[in-house]
Design a protein around this motif. Structure first.
Motif, mmCIF file in Angstrom:
data_model
loop_
_atom_site.group_PDB
_atom_site.id
_atom_site.type_symbol
_atom_site.label_atom_id
_atom_site.label_comp_id
_atom_site.label_asym_id
_atom_site.label_seq_id
_atom_site.Cartn_x
_atom_site.Cartn_y
_atom_site.Cartn_z
ATOM 1 N N VAL A 248 0.863 -1.180 0.000
ATOM 2 C CA VAL A 248 0.000 0.000 0.000
ATOM 3 C C VAL A 248 0.897 1.226 0.000
ATOM 4 O O VAL A 248 1.941 1.254 0.662
ATOM 5 N N ILE A 249 0.522 2.238 -0.782
ATOM 6 C CA ILE A 249 1.302 3.463 -0.852
ATOM 7 C C ILE A 249 0.549 4.585 -0.165
ATOM 8 O O ILE A 249 -0.647 4.779 -0.396
ATOM 9 N N ILE A 250 1.232 5.282 0.749
ATOM 10 C CA ILE A 250 0.632 6.369 1.504
ATOM 11 C C ILE A 250 1.220 7.675 0.992
ATOM 12 O O ILE A 250 2.418 7.921 1.131
ATOM 13 N N GLU B 150 -7.829 -3.907 3.043
ATOM 14 C CA GLU B 150 -8.695 -3.073 3.882
ATOM 15 C C GLU B 150 -8.239 -3.122 5.341
ATOM 16 O O GLU B 150 -8.261 -2.108 6.044
ATOM 17 N N LYS B 151 -7.807 -4.295 5.791
ATOM 18 C CA LYS B 151 -7.314 -4.439 7.159
ATOM 19 C C LYS B 151 -6.031 -3.625 7.348
ATOM 20 O O LYS B 151 -5.889 -2.876 8.333
ATOM 21 N N ILE C 276 -2.853 1.134 9.245
ATOM 22 C CA ILE C 276 -1.963 2.255 8.930
ATOM 23 C C ILE C 276 -2.617 3.580 9.305
ATOM 24 O O ILE C 276 -1.958 4.479 9.838
ATOM 25 N N LYS C 277 -3.912 3.697 9.063
ATOM 26 C CA LYS C 277 -4.622 4.924 9.447
ATOM 27 C C LYS C 277 -4.510 5.145 10.953
ATOM 28 O O LYS C 277 -4.335 6.282 11.420
ATOM 29 N N GLU D 181 -1.938 8.240 15.461
ATOM 30 C CA GLU D 181 -1.143 8.238 16.687
ATOM 31 C C GLU D 181 0.249 8.836 16.482
ATOM 32 O O GLU D 181 1.037 8.936 17.422
ATOM 33 N N LEU D 182 0.526 9.257 15.254
ATOM 34 C CA LEU D 182 1.865 9.711 14.903
ATOM 35 C C LEU D 182 2.209 11.028 15.594
ATOM 36 O O LEU D 182 1.429 11.973 15.607
#
Length: 236
Positions: A9-11, A74-75, A80-81, A86-87
């Motif tokens: 997945v790319i953020i 999706e998991k 990651i979200k 929490e970042l």
């Protein structure tokens, strides 16, 4: 955030290449590496994004008792979200600075005079400007250990060569546009070559194998041919 195949997945963290986006990419990478989710493989930070690789089957195993997710992607996206929420971003008080010795010009930097000509400078002025800067490592890419560096003075900017070389020696220090970088391996390339370092930037038998990482600072130091040969012998 979007899937990249069935196991990554790319953020996307921004659209502009700047230090704040790089700081965000480094913070997210560090958080995911320090607290990985089941199935996590690795993070690969880039200029404005972070790509997360994972094992779909291991993620699926964690979903067996849950009907909340339609797919491993999706998991992973949800996990990651949560990490992003929490970042906490804290700029490091002192970034690691790595000094890279460079022998400029001659057989080590065949394009030094051309870069000087383009900018109306002498070769010595190009060297002085190049060694006066401190460069942020935005990302490692193109070839193993190749650092994309930001912060070069526009006074020595130069376009890529119109005809790329089929083979560039390992350790070559080059300029392309407003960027400077170091070729860790012998590869084809079109950057203007101004010098060469005796240091090995890619060390496959060490951990980590790359001398540099995103977030490091680089300082180039001019050395003589004799110093270069002595340092090169020490790297062998």
């Amino acid at each position: 955030m979007a899937p990249l195949g069935d196991s990554a997945v790319i953020i996307q963290l921004g659209t502009d290449i700047n230090e704040q986006t790089q700081l965000l990419a480094s913070a997210l990478t560090k958080q995911l590496e320090n607290d990985p989710f089941p199935g996590f493989i690795e993070c690969v930070p880039a200029f404005t994004s972070v790509t997360v690789f994972y094992h779909p089957f291991e993620v699926y195993q964690q979903m067996k008792n849950s009907t909340s997710f339609d797919s491993p992607y999706e998991k992973v996206k949800t996990l990651i979200k949560k990490s992003i929420q929490e970042l906490t971003i804290e700029e490091e008080a002192e970034k690691r600075t790595v000094e890279i010795p460079v022998c400029y010009g001659g057989r080590f930097g065949p394009d030094l005079e051309e870069v000087a000509r383009i900018n109306g400078l002498t070769p010595k002025e190009v060297i002085d400007i190049h060694t006066a800067g401190e460069y942020l490592v935005y990302m490692i890419g193109f070839a193993p250990g190749f650092p994309y560096l930001g912060g070069m003075s526009e006074k020595i900017a130069a376009p890529r060569r119109s005809s790329p070389r089929t083979s560039i020696p390992a350790g070559s220090v080059g300029i392309a546009g407003m960027q400077t970088g170091v070729y860790p391996l012998s590869t084809p390339g079109g950057w203007q070559l101004i010098g060469n370092t005796p240091l090995d930037l890619f060390r496959p038998h060490e951990q980590p194998p790359s001398l540099l990482k995103a977030g490091d600072m680089v300082k180039f130091v001019s050395v003589t041919e004799e110093e270069y040969e002595r340092l090169k012998e020490g790297e062998s």
